[in-house]
Design a protein around this motif. Structure first.
Motif, PDB file in Angstrom:
ATOM      1  N   LEU A  33      -1.706  -1.722  -4.164  1.00  0.00           N
ATOM      2  CA  LEU A  33      -0.679  -2.026  -3.171  1.00  0.00           C
ATOM      3  C   LEU A  33       0.079  -0.799  -2.657  1.00  0.00           C
ATOM      4  O   LEU A  33       0.237  -0.651  -1.431  1.00  0.00           O
ATOM      5  CB  LEU A  33       0.302  -3.070  -3.733  1.00  0.00           C
ATOM      6  N   PRO A  34       0.580   0.088  -3.529  1.00  0.00           N
ATOM      7  CA  PRO A  34       1.338   1.231  -2.991  1.00  0.00           C
ATOM      8  C   PRO A  34       0.537   2.075  -2.003  1.00  0.00           C
ATOM      9  O   PRO A  34       1.070   2.505  -0.968  1.00  0.00           O
ATOM     10  CB  PRO A  34       1.711   2.025  -4.251  1.00  0.00           C
ATOM     11  N   GLY A  35      -0.740   2.291  -2.275  1.00  0.00           N
ATOM     12  CA  GLY A  35      -1.571   3.071  -1.364  1.00  0.00           C
ATOM     13  C   GLY A  35      -1.788   2.395  -0.031  1.00  0.00           C
ATOM     14  O   GLY A  35      -2.140   3.049   0.964  1.00  0.00           O
ATOM     15  N   ALA A  36      -1.592   1.076   0.009  1.00  0.00           N
ATOM     16  CA  ALA A  36      -1.735   0.317   1.254  1.00  0.00           C
ATOM     17  C   ALA A  36      -0.401   0.130   1.969  1.00  0.00           C
ATOM     18  O   ALA A  36      -0.317  -0.634   2.940  1.00  0.00           O
ATOM     19  CB  ALA A  36      -2.369  -1.043   0.962  1.00  0.00           C
ATOM     20  N   GLY A  37       0.627   0.793   1.486  1.00  0.00           N
ATOM     21  CA  GLY A  37       1.927   0.724   2.147  1.00  0.00           C
ATOM     22  C   GLY A  37       2.853  -0.352   1.639  1.00  0.00           C
ATOM     23  O   GLY A  37       3.955  -0.526   2.162  1.00  0.00           O
ATOM     24  N   ILE A  38       2.421  -1.094   0.605  1.00  0.00           N
ATOM     25  CA  ILE A  38       3.301  -2.117   0.011  1.00  0.00           C
ATOM     26  C   ILE A  38       4.148  -1.418  -1.042  1.00  0.00           C
ATOM     27  O   ILE A  38       3.720  -1.202  -2.173  1.00  0.00           O
ATOM     28  CB  ILE A  38       2.489  -3.270  -0.604  1.00  0.00           C
ATOM     29  N   ALA A  39       5.355  -1.053  -0.659  1.00  0.00           N
ATOM     30  CA  ALA A  39       6.168  -0.174  -1.500  1.00  0.00           C
ATOM     31  C   ALA A  39       7.044  -0.919  -2.497  1.00  0.00           C
ATOM     32  O   ALA A  39       7.451  -0.342  -3.507  1.00  0.00           O
ATOM     33  CB  ALA A  39       7.044   0.722  -0.629  1.00  0.00           C
ATOM     34  N   ARG A  40       7.356  -2.196  -2.218  1.00  0.00           N
ATOM     35  CA  ARG A  40       8.154  -2.997  -3.140  1.00  0.00           C
ATOM     36  C   ARG A  40       7.690  -4.446  -3.082  1.00  0.00           C
ATOM     37  O   ARG A  40       7.314  -4.947  -2.024  1.00  0.00           O
ATOM     38  CB  ARG A  40       9.645  -2.943  -2.807  1.00  0.00           C
TER      39      ARG A  40
END
Length: 271
Positions: A27-34
């Motif tokens: 998720l973080p690498g796909a822009g889902i930061a929280r």
């Protein structure tokens, strides 16, 4: 890439058992930061805390969904967890303890669901009020679930001065007139994949009406995947489709809408 905040997910659900770690790691690498993982039963609240402890970008909301409120009546908890994992305290005492966890950011999801005949509506109302009181005691915003119960939901929230606690009406499904009542209480409105459905005229009208600074994005995954994934397992990876639709409805750029809903999520959960 615009950072995205999924304000309502259920990654503890069994639908993710086969690939949970791989998916969450992506998720973080796909822009889902929280992500806020939201409890619905005592067992799922415990799992939400465990996920929040394991992943830096995941936070937890703790509460009993209206369909699970028999747990709070002292009925046997419906869980496959091993007996050693269960807590010996009374359910509300255990909820109170979990609410004090450093990564618990809200009390929810709580509210009313009249789509089904059970549990009895009076039981749902009783524990909606009880959990609103707990949120006030703990100083937490609330995550409201309301399905086919607009009048009773707004009446209880008004009587209990829920606006002083604040929070979000999750998976909003009512008219723009009902949205106005929640907005006047100071609540945010949670919007997800249903916004992309061709037959979601009422929600699209509401989304156009609701000020951008009161909207947060959510998935409610594994449920309610947006078009073109409708009917499949939902995940935070699909939120850009909701963002794109919201930007089109608002007549704004995705970047501008993305920045706004990110800040809204941060303010909602005091992060």
């Amino acid at each position: 890439m615009t950072a995205i905040f999924d304000t309502h997910a259920h990654y503890d659900d069994k639908a993710f058992d086969e690939d949970r770690e791989e998916l969450l790691a992506s998720l973080p690498g796909a822009g889902i930061a929280r992500v806020v993982n939201v409890g619905a039963s005592l067992a799922s609240c415990r799992r939400s805390i465990a996920l929040a402890e394991k992943y830096d970008f995941i936070y937890a909301a703790i509460g009993i969904h209206p369909s699970e409120t028999l747990e709070l009546e002292g009925h046997t908890e419906q869980t496959t967890e091993s007996p050693g994992f269960r807590d010996d305290r009374e359910p509300m005492e255990e909820l109170r303890a979990m609410c004090s966890h450093e990564k618990c950011v809200a009390l929810g999801e709580i509210g009313l669901d009249y789509y089904w005949d059970e549990p009895d509506r009076e039981i749902q109302k009783k524990w909606f009020v009880g959990q609103l009181h707990l949120a006030r005691e703990c100083g937490l915003p609330v995550v409201i679930h309301s399905r086919d119960a607009a009048r009773d939901t707004t009446d209880i929230m008004t009587a209990e001065k829920a606006g002083e606690t604040g929070g979000v009406v999750h998976c909003f499904s009512y008219t723009k007139e009902t949205a106005r009542i929640f907005l006047d209480m100071g609540f945010y409105i949670g919007i997800g994949g249903v916004l992309t459905f061709q037959n979601a005229r009422k929600l699209k009208e509401a989304a156009e009406y609701i000020p951008l600074d009161r909207i947060v994005l959510e998935t409610d995954c594994p449920y309610l995947a947006p078009v073109p994934f409708r009917g499949k397992r939902n995940s935070s990876l699909y939120l850009p489709h909701v963002l794109e639709t919201l930007a089109r409805i608002k007549g704004m750029s995705e970047e501008e809408v993305g920045r706004a809903v990110w800040e809204n999520g941060r303010r909602l959960y005091n992060l």
